[in-house]
Design a protein around this motif. Structure first.
Motif, mmCIF file in Angstrom:
data_model
loop_
_atom_site.group_PDB
_atom_site.id
_atom_site.type_symbol
_atom_site.label_atom_id
_atom_site.label_comp_id
_atom_site.label_asym_id
_atom_site.label_seq_id
_atom_site.Cartn_x
_atom_site.Cartn_y
_atom_site.Cartn_z
ATOM 1 N N SER A 255 -16.172 -45.928 -67.960
ATOM 2 C CA SER A 255 -16.211 -45.316 -69.289
ATOM 3 C C SER A 255 -14.912 -45.569 -70.049
ATOM 4 O O SER A 255 -14.924 -45.824 -71.273
ATOM 5 C CB SER A 255 -16.468 -43.813 -69.176
ATOM 6 N N ASP A 256 -13.788 -45.516 -69.339
ATOM 7 C CA ASP A 256 -12.504 -45.778 -69.982
ATOM 8 C C ASP A 256 -12.389 -47.250 -70.373
ATOM 9 O O ASP A 256 -11.861 -47.575 -71.446
ATOM 10 C CB ASP A 256 -11.351 -45.412 -69.040
ATOM 11 N N ALA A 257 -12.874 -48.131 -69.516
ATOM 12 C CA ALA A 257 -12.824 -49.561 -69.820
ATOM 13 C C ALA A 257 -13.636 -49.883 -71.075
ATOM 14 O O ALA A 257 -13.175 -50.621 -71.963
ATOM 15 C CB ALA A 257 -13.337 -50.366 -68.630
ATOM 16 N N LEU B 5 -12.414 -51.406 -74.840
ATOM 17 C CA LEU B 5 -13.010 -52.559 -75.514
ATOM 18 C C LEU B 5 -13.487 -52.199 -76.917
ATOM 19 O O LEU B 5 -13.239 -52.931 -77.890
ATOM 20 C CB LEU B 5 -14.161 -53.107 -74.675
ATOM 21 N N HIS B 6 -14.163 -51.071 -77.048
ATOM 22 C CA HIS B 6 -14.662 -50.665 -78.366
ATOM 23 C C HIS B 6 -13.515 -50.294 -79.307
ATOM 24 O O HIS B 6 -13.544 -50.631 -80.502
ATOM 25 C CB HIS B 6 -15.632 -49.492 -78.223
ATOM 26 N N ALA B 7 -12.500 -49.606 -78.792
ATOM 27 C CA ALA B 7 -11.367 -49.230 -79.638
ATOM 28 C C ALA B 7 -10.654 -50.468 -80.160
ATOM 29 O O ALA B 7 -10.261 -50.524 -81.337
ATOM 30 C CB ALA B 7 -10.398 -48.343 -78.861
ATOM 31 N N LYS C 189 -21.353 -55.892 -70.725
ATOM 32 C CA LYS C 189 -21.990 -54.643 -71.156
ATOM 33 C C LYS C 189 -21.528 -54.258 -72.556
ATOM 34 O O LYS C 189 -22.336 -53.835 -73.405
ATOM 35 C CB LYS C 189 -21.676 -53.535 -70.163
ATOM 36 N N PHE C 190 -20.246 -54.407 -72.819
ATOM 37 C CA PHE C 190 -19.698 -54.138 -74.148
ATOM 38 C C PHE C 190 -20.380 -55.010 -75.209
ATOM 39 O O PHE C 190 -20.746 -54.531 -76.292
ATOM 40 C CB PHE C 190 -18.196 -54.386 -74.117
#
Length: 327
Positions: free
Chosen positions: A33-35, A39-41, A67-68
């Motif tokens: 979840s942190d990874a 990526l999104h940030a 996945k991102f």
């Protein structure tokens, strides 16, 4: 964010990207979840260049990026991966059969038909002079398995050998305020040839974040602990090969140069962005806040000539005798 291009790369990329080694392994555990939040940030702030490798977490980093991409869509995003470090590091392993297998695995991990950029991952030095290696890389482009290929190197001489190859689109090399040697020949040669320069280890494994002290410790699964003497891989990848205590002294001397309102890490990243010939710098991040802070370095004004001179002065007096002739 400012975007730059290099002729052979053939695409625009933001000057600050994201290095994704830490999302796979060797920097302590990062939850999925942190990874994904990292990526999104990063993408939310304009980052459009993500650098990974098939060996980071044995594919975990690539899989998380895949996945991102499915969550976000890949419009305008460039993903660079690397291959070659999952086998014994002998030139004989850099052959067509392995390239095809490694390529298939990375495409599956990332969920794409064509890799944007694949880089040889710091292979043995003779590989850079082996025609068959580059013939196979040309084949990967011709068959649309990859859009472009490049190399990740340890030494200046390896970089120059690669730049002389007409199909090489990018060179990834350690470049930061504690590693100035690439400025002398590599960056000018790359600019003349139209080869992209991807600056890695930009914060010297966190030293240039300015957050470490002599009492800072690292976990047993962190390369800043187990690779300080080069026991696992090239010592230049850990703190840029600079002894930890010397690096701390250099950072204290550089700290006065940080512009008001900026962090030490942002100053260090801006210094790299300011170097002629740099295409993209790829700091890592372990959380979304770090990713956003790294991206903000692109918004800083170019550093003054005085600051540039002082960086070189610190390098010449403290760092040059320890690293300049090694890589």
């Amino acid at each position: 964010m400012e975007n730059r291009n290099a002729g052979r790369l053939g695409r625009q990329v933001g000057v600050v990207g994201l290095g994704c080694w830490q999302l796979g392994a060797d920097w302590g555990q990062v939850e999925e979840s942190d990874a994904l939040a990292v990526l999104h940030a990063a993408a939310d702030t304009g980052v459009n260049f993500f650098d990974t490798a098939d060996v980071y977490g044995d594919g975990r980093s690539e899989t998380l990026i895949g996945k991102f991409l499915r969550e976000r869509g890949d419009a305008g995003i460039t993903v660079a991966t690397k291959m070659g470090r999952r086998v014994d590091q002998v030139p004989e392993n850099y052959r067509r059969e392995n390239f095809l297998a490694w390529n298939d695995r990375s495409r599956a991990n990332l969920g794409v038909d064509t890799l944007d950029l694949v880089q040889l991952h710091c292979p043995p030095t003779p590989v850079y002079s082996t025609d068959e290696v580059f013939d196979t890389l040309d084949e990967l482009v011709e068959t649309k398995r990859v859009a472009a290929y490049g190399v990740s190197v340890e030494t200046v001489e390896e970089a120059l050998t690669a730049i002389a190859r007409p199909g090489v689109a990018s060179v990834q090399i350690i470049l930061n305020a504690l590693r100035l040697k690439p400025l002398e020949r590599v960056l000018p040669a790359a600019a003349e040839a139209g080869v992209a320069i991807i600056a890695r280890v930009p914060l010297a494994s966190g030293l240039l974040s300015g957050k470490y002290t002599a009492s800072t410790t690292f976990g047993t699964d962190d390369h800043r602990n187990y690779n300080r003497n080069g026991d696992a891989f090239d010592v230049g990848e850990t703190f840029s090969g600079v002894p930890f205590e010397v690096g701390l002294e250099a950072v204290e001397r550089l700290r006065a140069l940080v512009p008001s309102g900026a962090t030490m890490a942002q100053f260090a990243l801006r210094w790299i962005v300011d170097q002629p010939g740099v295409t993209v710098v790829i700091p890592g991040a372990r959380n979304a806040e770090q990713a956003r802070a790294n991206s903000a370095a692109a918004d800083l004004a170019p550093l003054s000539a005085q600051a540039q001179d002082e960086v070189r002065s610190v390098y010449d007096s403290l760092i040059r005798p320890l690293v300049h002739d090694r890589w």
